[in-house]
Design a protein around this motif. Structure first.
Motif, PDB file in Angstrom:
ATOM      1  N   TYR B   4       0.840  -1.206   0.000  1.00 61.49           N
ATOM      2  CA  TYR B   4       0.000   0.000   0.000  1.00 61.49           C
ATOM      3  C   TYR B   4       0.870   1.249   0.000  1.00 61.49           C
ATOM      4  N   LEU B   5       1.910   1.201   0.841  1.00 66.97           N
ATOM      5  CA  LEU B   5       2.819   2.326   0.967  1.00 66.97           C
ATOM      6  C   LEU B   5       3.548   2.592  -0.349  1.00 66.97           C
ATOM      7  N   LEU B   6       4.046   1.491  -0.963  1.00 63.14           N
ATOM      8  CA  LEU B   6       4.796   1.635  -2.211  1.00 63.14           C
ATOM      9  C   LEU B   6       3.902   2.189  -3.313  1.00 63.14           C
ATOM     10  N   ARG B   7       2.640   1.706  -3.358  1.00 60.06           N
ATOM     11  CA  ARG B   7       1.745   2.184  -4.406  1.00 60.06           C
ATOM     12  C   ARG B   7       1.458   3.678  -4.211  1.00 60.06           C
ATOM     13  N   ARG B   8       1.287   4.104  -2.969  1.00 63.16           N
ATOM     14  CA  ARG B   8       1.052   5.524  -2.708  1.00 63.16           C
ATOM     15  C   ARG B   8       2.256   6.352  -3.125  1.00 63.16           C
ATOM     16  N   LEU B   9       3.475   5.815  -2.840  1.00 59.84           N
ATOM     17  CA  LEU B   9       4.694   6.533  -3.202  1.00 59.84           C
ATOM     18  C   LEU B   9       4.834   6.652  -4.712  1.00 59.84           C
ATOM     19  N   ALA B  10       4.488   5.574  -5.435  1.00 64.90           N
ATOM     20  CA  ALA B  10       4.613   5.591  -6.891  1.00 64.90           C
ATOM     21  C   ALA B  10       3.679   6.633  -7.503  1.00 64.90           C
ATOM     22  N   LEU B  11       2.521   6.821  -6.872  1.00 66.20           N
ATOM     23  CA  LEU B  11       1.563   7.804  -7.388  1.00 66.20           C
ATOM     24  C   LEU B  11       2.081   9.244  -7.253  1.00 66.20           C
ATOM     25  N   ILE B  12       2.996   9.435  -6.311  1.00 68.38           N
ATOM     26  CA  ILE B  12       3.501  10.784  -6.067  1.00 68.38           C
ATOM     27  C   ILE B  12       4.398  11.271  -7.202  1.00 68.38           C
ATOM     28  N   VAL B  13       5.123  10.322  -7.842  1.00 70.00           N
ATOM     29  CA  VAL B  13       6.121  10.729  -8.838  1.00 70.00           C
ATOM     30  C   VAL B  13       5.515  11.591  -9.953  1.00 70.00           C
ATOM     31  N   PRO B  14       4.441  11.128 -10.649  1.00 72.56           N
ATOM     32  CA  PRO B  14       3.894  11.997 -11.694  1.00 72.56           C
ATOM     33  C   PRO B  14       3.361  13.317 -11.153  1.00 72.56           C
ATOM     34  N   THR B  15       2.788  13.301  -9.961  1.00 69.63           N
ATOM     35  CA  THR B  15       2.293  14.542  -9.372  1.00 69.63           C
ATOM     36  C   THR B  15       3.447  15.514  -9.152  1.00 69.63           C
ATOM     37  N   PHE B  16       4.550  14.984  -8.626  1.00 70.34           N
ATOM     38  CA  PHE B  16       5.706  15.835  -8.356  1.00 70.34           C
ATOM     39  C   PHE B  16       6.246  16.424  -9.654  1.00 70.34           C
ATOM     40  N   VAL B  17       6.379  15.585 -10.701  1.00 71.25           N
ATOM     41  CA  VAL B  17       6.891  16.080 -11.987  1.00 71.25           C
ATOM     42  C   VAL B  17       5.950  17.156 -12.533  1.00 71.25           C
ATOM     43  N   GLY B  18       4.634  16.915 -12.412  1.00 72.09           N
ATOM     44  CA  GLY B  18       3.667  17.895 -12.891  1.00 72.09           C
ATOM     45  C   GLY B  18       3.781  19.214 -12.155  1.00 72.09           C
ATOM     46  N   VAL B  19       3.965  19.116 -10.836  1.00 69.47           N
ATOM     47  CA  VAL B  19       4.070  20.330 -10.026  1.00 69.47           C
ATOM     48  C   VAL B  19       5.328  21.119 -10.399  1.00 69.47           C
ATOM     49  N   THR B  20       6.457  20.410 -10.602  1.00 64.62           N
ATOM     50  CA  THR B  20       7.675  21.118 -10.995  1.00 64.62           C
ATOM     51  C   THR B  20       7.527  21.705 -12.400  1.00 64.62           C
ATOM     52  N   LEU B  21       6.813  20.982 -13.285  1.00 62.55           N
ATOM     53  CA  LEU B  21       6.602  21.501 -14.640  1.00 62.55           C
ATOM     54  C   LEU B  21       5.818  22.811 -14.579  1.00 62.55           C
ATOM     55  N   LEU B  22       4.781  22.827 -13.748  1.00 59.70           N
ATOM     56  CA  LEU B  22       3.967  24.030 -13.599  1.00 59.70           C
ATOM     57  C   LEU B  22       4.817  25.183 -13.073  1.00 59.70           C
ATOM     58  N   SER B  23       5.664  24.868 -12.084  1.00 57.86           N
ATOM     59  CA  SER B  23       6.459  25.925 -11.480  1.00 57.86           C
ATOM     60  C   SER B  23       7.570  26.373 -12.448  1.00 57.86           C
ATOM     61  N   PHE B  24       8.074  25.430 -13.282  1.00 58.61           N
ATOM     62  CA  PHE B  24       9.056  25.780 -14.314  1.00 58.61           C
ATOM     63  C   PHE B  24       8.437  26.731 -15.332  1.00 58.61           C
ATOM     64  N   MET B  25       7.195  26.429 -15.710  1.00 52.72           N
ATOM     65  CA  MET B  25       6.537  27.246 -16.730  1.00 52.72           C
ATOM     66  C   MET B  25       6.265  28.664 -16.250  1.00 52.72           C
ATOM     67  N   LEU B  26       6.103  28.819 -14.924  1.00 55.76           N
ATOM     68  CA  LEU B  26       5.794  30.135 -14.372  1.00 55.76           C
ATOM     69  C   LEU B  26       6.761  31.209 -14.878  1.00 55.76           C
ATOM     70  N   ILE B  27       8.079  30.897 -14.809  1.00 48.61           N
ATOM     71  CA  ILE B  27       9.081  31.879 -15.208  1.00 48.61           C
ATOM     72  C   ILE B  27       8.960  32.226 -16.690  1.00 48.61           C
ATOM     73  N   HIS B  28       8.530  31.234 -17.502  1.00 49.37           N
ATOM     74  CA  HIS B  28       8.420  31.498 -18.933  1.00 49.37           C
ATOM     75  C   HIS B  28       7.106  32.157 -19.302  1.00 49.37           C
ATOM     76  N   LEU B  29       6.110  32.031 -18.433  1.00 44.44           N
ATOM     77  CA  LEU B  29       4.785  32.566 -18.752  1.00 44.44           C
ATOM     78  C   LEU B  29       4.600  34.009 -18.292  1.00 44.44           C
ATOM     79  N   VAL B  30       5.269  34.387 -17.186  1.00 45.50           N
ATOM     80  CA  VAL B  30       5.091  35.765 -16.742  1.00 45.50           C
ATOM     81  C   VAL B  30       5.714  36.684 -17.782  1.00 45.50           C
TER      82      VAL B  30
END
Lengths: 286, 334
Positions: B4-30
């Motif tokens: 259960y723990l491992l599956r929850r951890l695996a789900l975090i990876v795409p969320t984390f990448v998405g969050v960093t992508l959003l924050s990366f785009m911020l500098i290019h979008l402003v």
């Protein structure tokens, strides 16, 4: 149909708070529609001889300005009445945009399944990771401050709620026999989505939308308060509060009335939404 | 449990990448050039600008820039503030205790008041107290807290003079920042006046930030208690002749707490949103105040890094709540 409507009303009217909420909403709608007739003055007209006039019943008050004036001599009551129009427009536009987009996304995720489903729902998870006000602030920082951009930002941050809800209800409907029967009869996917499944998913979406009204008005007012929403001299309630920051400590009326208007409006929509949920969803009824 | 723990951890990876992508785009979008956004508007020649652009990789394709950014984030490098030239990380670490202190106090206020209120309302269902409390709760949940805070200042600080208007501690006091938590630090400073000042500065912000969670917790506790009070084991306990308080506290409340704990976890994101408004009103030197300042100063690296850190924090808390919940309720582990 009339029978069902009457039954719905009986169930709804049991909840006095919900009826009160509906009443306040009615008053707001009248104010918004008739703002030009009802307001004593233009919301942006500055009366140079009446800076910070207190409400009429206080010493120094003037019945020409029943709730007093602000620091540049604008009539607070007239601004509040025009603000009601803005708040309803904001609430309606945000909910309409968010509900429509969210429903299409949710139905698409439910019908397509597989990669499309995962992609849409992951995207929604990412939106949900950010505190909604913070994400709205960031979006406005990118797009630039203003009422339209603030509305767009609030619509984006409220999107996941509608998407998840419509996907979940569509998935539970998809397993039913009537959907299989319609599909077997040769209905196109689009027809299945919007004509067959969607009408049966509407109840929770309507409840979410009525509660979403209050979120939209509250968040847009918060953005206005932070200087990121509607810009002065627009009589948006949150923006009015931001303008009052400099001098509210010696003029309580510039602070008290716009905030009370926000509270009353948000409360009315919340009471109405709660009542609607109880009336539409017999499972939750106690 | 491990799976259960491992599956929850695996789900975090795409969320984390998405969050960093959003924050990366911020500098290019402003609006504006990324170099100017990152280093502030300085008088630089075109050659210097090109050199900087090359040095920081802004002349490379976006996907390579993103990989580079992802690497920097993983190493904890979130860039520097354009205004103060300090690293975003060090500013965050300095200011974060103030936000935690306020949020913890607000959450305690909400739980200690909201839970008993919800329990009493459920036990006396239909009474005047129940109606009064539920009316107050829906009002609290509808509250524009930025207005609520200002009204409190107007009444209690300006009108009655009971509490200070803003800040964490009076100007007359200096407390050596040891832990960053004013309430802890003032106790080590052996200055009773400083402690009194710190506490009095905390009262209004705590109430303001705690109002919406208080309303939520009171409502959830009430409805969860109502569900539990209808269960067979409660009827059994009553039939055994146990006194009502014992039935309510020992038998019902323990089982009613599970949904309440879940909602508490979800409050963390809402608290961060509320902290932005509360800290702005009370000039509370925390993360929320810092982020709003960063927008007004066009300090986009701070906005970018701060937003990312808050998102990571929320991901972490959600994971913690899920794990705790899986621990409490074996049925959802599958």
């Amino acid at each position: 149909m009339t029978g069902r409507l009457a039954a719905f009303w009986r169930s709804f009217a049991e909840n006095r708070g919900a009826v009160l909420g509906l009443g306040v909403m009615g008053v707001l709608i009248v104010l918004a529609v008739l703002a030009d007739v009802l307001a004593l003055h233009s919301p942006i007209e500055q009366f140079r001889s009446n800076f910070l006039t207190p409400p009429a019943w206080q010493a120094g008050g003037d019945w020409a300005f029943p709730l007093g004036t602000d620091d540049v001599g604008r009539d607070i009551l007239s601004r509040l009445i025009h603000g009601a129009r803005l708040s309803l427009v904001i609430g309606f536009s945000v909910v309409a945009l968010s509900l429509a987009t969210g429903t299409v996304l949710g139905l698409t995720a439910a019908f397509a399944g597989g990669v499309v489903d995962v992609a849409i729902m992951r995207l929604m998870d990412i939106v949900l990771v950010f505190p909604s006000l913070l994400l709205a602030i960031v979006i406005v920082a990118i797009l630039g401050p203003g009422m339209f951009n603030a509305m767009l930002a609030v619509a984006i941050v409220t999107l996941p709620g509608y998407t998840r809800l419509s996907r979940a209800s569509a998935l539970s409907e998809l397993a039913r026999d009537y959907v299989t029967a319609t599909r077997a009869a040769g209905a196109s996917t689009r027809r299945l989505m919007f004509d067959t499944v969607l009408p049966n998913c509407l109840a929770p979406l309507i409840v979410q939308a009525s509660l979403g009204f209050s979120t939209a008005i509250l968040d847009a007012a918060a953005l206005g308060f932070l200087g990121l929403g509607a810009q002065p001299p627009t009589p948006e309630w949150g923006t009015m509060l931001a303008g009052a920051l400099q001098y509210y400590q010696r003029a309580w009326w510039v602070l008290a009335f716009p905030g009370f208007a926000i509270l009353a409006t948000v409360l009315a929509f919340n009471l109405f939404g709660d009542g609607l949920r109880d009336a539409l969803d017999p499972k939750l009824k106690r | 449990m491990l799976r259960y723990l491992l599956r929850r951890l695996a789900l975090i990876v795409p969320t984390f990448v998405g969050v960093t992508l959003l924050s990366f785009m911020l500098i290019h979008l402003v609006p504006g050039d990324p170099i100017e956004i990152r280093f502030g508007e300085q008088a630089v020649t075109q050659e210097q600008l090109d050199a900087l652009r090359h040095q920081y990789g802004y002349d490379q394709p976006l996907w390579r820039q993103f990989l580079r950014y992802e690497g920097e984030v993983m190493r904890g490098d979130l860039g520097k503030s354009v205004v103060t030239r300090d690293t975003v990380w060090s500013e965050f670490v300095t200011l974060f205790p103030a936000t935690i202190e306020l949020s913890v106090c607000a959450l305690l206020f909400a739980v200690l008041l909201g839970m008993p209120m919800g329990v009493v309302a459920a036990v006396r269902r239909g009474s005047a107290f129940d109606y009064g409390l539920m009316g107050t709760a829906v009002t609290g949940a509808s509250m524009p807290i930025f207005w609520w805070g200002l009204m409190m200042i107007l009444v209690f600080s300006v009108g009655l003079g009971w509490t200070p208007v803003s800040g964490r501690i009076g100007d007359a006091f200096y407390v050596e920042p040891w832990s960053g938590f004013m309430l802890v630090d003032c106790h080590f400073s052996d200055d009773a006046g400083a402690c009194a000042s710190a506490w009095s500065h905390l009262v209004l912000p705590t109430i303001v930030l705690g109002t919406v969670p208080l309303a939520t917790i009171a409502r959830i506790t009430r409805s969860s208690m109502l569900d539990v009070l209808n269960e067979d084991y409660i009827r059994t306990a009553r039939a055994k002749g146990l006194a009502t308080p014992r039935v309510v506290v020992v038998h019902a409340l323990r089982n009613a707490l599970i949904p309440v704990v879940t909602v508490l976890g979800l409050q963390v994101g809402a608290l961060m949103g509320g902290a932005i408004l509360t800290e702005t009103i009370f000039s509370w030197p925390g993360i929320g105040h810092w982020l709003i300042d960063s927008i007004q100063r066009r300090d986009y690296p701070v906005l970018q890094g701060g937003t990312l850190l808050i998102a990571v924090l929320v991901i972490g808390v959600n994971l913690g709540v899920d794990v705790l919940y899986g621990f409490l309720n074996p049925r959802i582990r599958r």
